[in-house]
Structure formats: C-alpha cells, structure tokens
Design a protein around this motif. Structure first.
Motif, PDB file in Angstrom:
ATOM      1  N   VAL A  68      37.795  52.319  45.465  1.00 11.60           N
ATOM      2  CA  VAL A  68      36.980  53.172  44.615  1.00 11.60           C
ATOM      3  C   VAL A  68      35.530  52.708  44.625  1.00 11.60           C
ATOM      4  O   VAL A  68      34.599  53.512  44.622  1.00 11.60           O
ATOM      5  CB  VAL A  68      37.555  53.232  43.173  1.00 11.60           C
ATOM      6  N   MET A  69      35.306  51.381  44.689  1.00  9.97           N
ATOM      7  CA  MET A  69      33.944  50.868  44.739  1.00  9.97           C
ATOM      8  C   MET A  69      33.313  51.102  46.100  1.00  9.97           C
ATOM      9  O   MET A  69      32.124  51.420  46.204  1.00  9.97           O
ATOM     10  CB  MET A  69      33.942  49.370  44.414  1.00  9.97           C
ATOM     11  N   GLN A  70      34.097  50.969  47.158  1.00  7.64           N
ATOM     12  CA  GLN A  70      33.548  51.185  48.489  1.00  7.64           C
ATOM     13  C   GLN A  70      33.163  52.645  48.687  1.00  7.64           C
ATOM     14  O   GLN A  70      32.132  52.952  49.276  1.00  7.64           O
ATOM     15  CB  GLN A  70      34.546  50.716  49.541  1.00  7.64           C
ATOM     16  N   VAL A  71      33.974  53.551  48.158  1.00  6.02           N
ATOM     17  CA  VAL A  71      33.640  54.975  48.228  1.00  6.02           C
ATOM     18  C   VAL A  71      32.395  55.272  47.402  1.00  6.02           C
ATOM     19  O   VAL A  71      31.514  56.025  47.821  1.00  6.02           O
ATOM     20  CB  VAL A  71      34.833  55.832  47.756  1.00  6.02           C
ATOM     21  N   VAL A 107      34.557  46.861  35.257  1.00  2.03           N
ATOM     22  CA  VAL A 107      35.700  46.215  34.597  1.00  2.03           C
ATOM     23  C   VAL A 107      36.366  45.251  35.577  1.00  2.03           C
ATOM     24  O   VAL A 107      36.733  45.644  36.688  1.00  2.03           O
ATOM     25  CB  VAL A 107      36.704  47.290  34.125  1.00  2.03           C
ATOM     26  N   GLU A 108      36.530  43.998  35.165  1.00  2.00           N
ATOM     27  CA  GLU A 108      37.024  42.980  36.096  1.00  2.00           C
ATOM     28  C   GLU A 108      37.916  41.966  35.386  1.00  2.00           C
ATOM     29  O   GLU A 108      38.060  41.986  34.165  1.00  2.00           O
ATOM     30  CB  GLU A 108      35.840  42.238  36.738  1.00  2.00           C
ATOM     31  N   LEU A 109      38.474  41.074  36.171  1.00  2.00           N
ATOM     32  CA  LEU A 109      39.107  39.852  35.682  1.00  2.00           C
ATOM     33  C   LEU A 109      38.306  38.669  36.204  1.00  2.00           C
ATOM     34  O   LEU A 109      37.839  38.684  37.347  1.00  2.00           O
ATOM     35  CB  LEU A 109      40.555  39.742  36.155  1.00  2.00           C
ATOM     36  N   ALA A 110      38.155  37.646  35.370  1.00  2.00           N
ATOM     37  CA  ALA A 110      37.473  36.422  35.773  1.00  2.00           C
ATOM     38  C   ALA A 110      38.494  35.305  35.913  1.00  2.00           C
ATOM     39  O   ALA A 110      39.310  35.081  35.010  1.00  2.00           O
ATOM     40  CB  ALA A 110      36.407  36.040  34.762  1.00  2.00           C
ATOM     41  N   ALA A 200      43.966  47.463  42.244  1.00  2.00           N
ATOM     42  CA  ALA A 200      42.977  48.153  43.077  1.00  2.00           C
ATOM     43  C   ALA A 200      42.082  47.178  43.817  1.00  2.00           C
ATOM     44  O   ALA A 200      41.443  47.539  44.817  1.00  2.00           O
ATOM     45  CB  ALA A 200      42.132  49.087  42.215  1.00  2.00           C
ATOM     46  N   VAL A 201      42.036  45.932  43.362  1.00  2.64           N
ATOM     47  CA  VAL A 201      41.235  44.900  44.026  1.00  2.64           C
ATOM     48  C   VAL A 201      42.078  44.250  45.132  1.00  2.64           C
ATOM     49  O   VAL A 201      42.833  43.303  44.884  1.00  2.64           O
ATOM     50  CB  VAL A 201      40.747  43.837  43.017  1.00  2.64           C
ATOM     51  N   LEU A 202      42.021  44.813  46.309  1.00  4.38           N
ATOM     52  CA  LEU A 202      42.684  44.250  47.489  1.00  4.38           C
ATOM     53  C   LEU A 202      44.179  44.031  47.299  1.00  4.38           C
ATOM     54  O   LEU A 202      44.782  43.149  47.907  1.00  4.38           O
ATOM     55  CB  LEU A 202      42.017  42.921  47.882  1.00  4.38           C
ATOM     56  N   PHE A 234      37.833  46.987  39.182  1.00  4.55           N
ATOM     57  CA  PHE A 234      38.879  47.982  39.441  1.00  4.55           C
ATOM     58  C   PHE A 234      38.585  49.308  38.753  1.00  4.55           C
ATOM     59  O   PHE A 234      39.473  50.115  38.513  1.00  4.55           O
ATOM     60  CB  PHE A 234      40.278  47.454  39.116  1.00  4.55           C
ATOM     61  N   THR A 235      37.297  49.545  38.450  1.00  2.00           N
ATOM     62  CA  THR A 235      36.820  50.883  38.077  1.00  2.00           C
ATOM     63  C   THR A 235      35.529  51.157  38.837  1.00  2.00           C
ATOM     64  O   THR A 235      34.902  50.236  39.376  1.00  2.00           O
ATOM     65  CB  THR A 235      36.529  51.003  36.567  1.00  2.00           C
TER      66      THR A 235
END
Length: 261
Positions: A68-71, A107-110, A200-202, A234-235
């Motif tokens: 989604v981020m690459q698009v 929105v992420e995880l650390a 969604a992250v890899l 992942f958004t």
C-alpha cells in the motif's frame, strides 16, 4: 558516485531546509545521475551533521515496506533512515505542527532491541530473539524535498522523510501476540481515515527489521541494543493539518493520541 563536495553541499542544504522548514527542489532533477548509494552517502553525512550539533541517535526507521505504501509513493523498494532522540514523543503529546513540512502520519510497530543485531545473514528468528519488546508507534513524516516526482533517491537523501514519532499503547513481548495480526484504526478528529494489519509489512513486521540489518551490513553498520526500530507502516500516509487530533486504536495493544498545535 557524485563528487564528495557535491554530497556535502546537498547534506548542508537539507540541514538548512530542516532548520527553516523549507522544501527544496528535487535532487534527481538537479543531479540526474544520482544513485541510491549517493543518497545514502548524503543521509549519512546529514546524520553526522546532526550528531555534531548535539543530537542523539536512538534508532532507525524503515519505510516503503508494504504494497500500500509502495503504490502510494510509486516506489518499489524499502528504504531506511535514522531517528534522533528529539524526534521521539510520548503518548498524548502536543506537537508543534510548524516543526515539520508536508506533515503525514503512518501507523507502525516499534521494535526495541535488547541485543545487537547485524547482517548479512540476519533472519526473522534473529530479530525475534534480539527484541526486548514491541510497542505501537505513529510515525510523523516530514519532507524537506518537494513531493511531486520524488524517486527513492530523493526520499533516502531526505532521511526517508522521517520527522518524528509517537510511542504509546502497551509494550508486548514478541511471544505474547501474533504480530502479523496486530491491527489498528487510525482516526483524525474522531473520523476513521485508515485501517490496517501489520502483516502488510513484508508478511510480518519483524521482516522489515531483518531486511534493515542486512541492508546496513552492506554499509558496514548494524543495530545496537536499546535502539528503537520503526518497522514500517501498514496504512497509507494520512495528511494532517494544524489543530488536528490523531488517535490510533490498536485494540489489545492499546492506543496512541497526539495533537498538532
């Protein structure tokens, strides 16, 4: 590669753009032969300028890890940047909107590392074994280079558009939750704007971290114990304006709230 004097001039230009909240023209238009290696050279020198000015490195960010981020950006491979201590905000913070340019939220995880991590053969199992805990995080994107027509070379040079981050929610051990299924609802002013799932992250958010460790190994670097690693969004990036309140609900992992003043 670009001449070292040109790399230095670009790094200084980006330092000044960050100080004045300016946006500079595309590097790839002004330097058509500029490569990814050139871009990381600019980023490293820019970071060295920050350390020399008294800023403290506390971690790394990974960008463009999800489809989604690459698009959304038209870029087809991940990138990375550095995180300084003065960019880390706590849950509930009021944040100066005018400290950034082209402000967006992801929105992420650390992942907070308890042990060092290095490539070139780092695996997802190495990441999970080295992680002290995982905690929800919001990344604040800030672009010092104009947005339209950017390539990954522009983005990398601009420290992967890192502006800041907000930590919040509930820290968890990697074995206490299936990280692939961590989900979030992203609100702006009480309205849901984005939703997403960490897979969604890899395919797994830890995959971004081992990608980073292996990528850094190409530049003779690694990850240190205690570092914060933003594992990738992942958004899609959500634009925010001055006065907006941002809230991310991670369900069992808690929530993050901040306001841009």
């Amino acid at each position: 590669m670009l001449d070292s004097s040109v790399i230095g001039e670009i790094a200084d230009e980006l330092v000044e753009a960050g100080r004045t909240r300016a946006t500079v023209p595309l590097l790839t238009v002004r330097h058509p032969g500029m490569t990814v290696d050139d871009a990381y050279a600019v980023q490293r020198l820019w970071a060295e300028r920050g350390v020399a000015a008294g800023r403290r490195l506390v971690g790394r960010k990974i960008g463009l890890t999800s489809k989604v981020m690459q698009v959304a950006t038209g870029i087809t491979e991940p990138d990375y940047g550095v995180i300084f201590g003065d960019e880390v905000h706590q849950n509930g913070a009021s944040i100066r909107f005018d400290s950034f340019s082209n402000v967006r939220i992801e929105v992420e995880l650390a992942f907070v590392l308890g042990k060092p991590l290095s490539g070139p053969d780092c695996t997802i199992f190495d990441v999970l074994a080295a992680t002290d805990y995982v905690v929800p995080a919001l990344e604040i994107l800030s672009s010092r280079i104009e947005m339209a027509g950017r390539t990954i070379v522009d983005t990398i040079s601009d420290n992967a558009a890192m502006g800041g981050m907000v930590l919040g929610g509930n820290p968890v051990k990697v074995g206490d939750v299936d990280l692939r299924w961590v989900s979030a609802l992203l609100y702006r002013n009480q309205t849901i704007e984005e939703t997403g799932v960490a897979a969604a992250v890899l395919g797994h958010p830890a995959a971004g971290v081992y990608w980073l460790a292996n990528k850094l190994a190409q530049h003779g670097a690694g990850l240190k114990a205690g570092e914060i690693i933003l594992a990738g969004s992942f958004t899609r990036p959500m634009w925010v304006e001055k006065g907006d309140t941002v809230h991310a609900d991670y369900g069992p992992l808690g929530a993050i709230t901040c306001r841009f003043e």
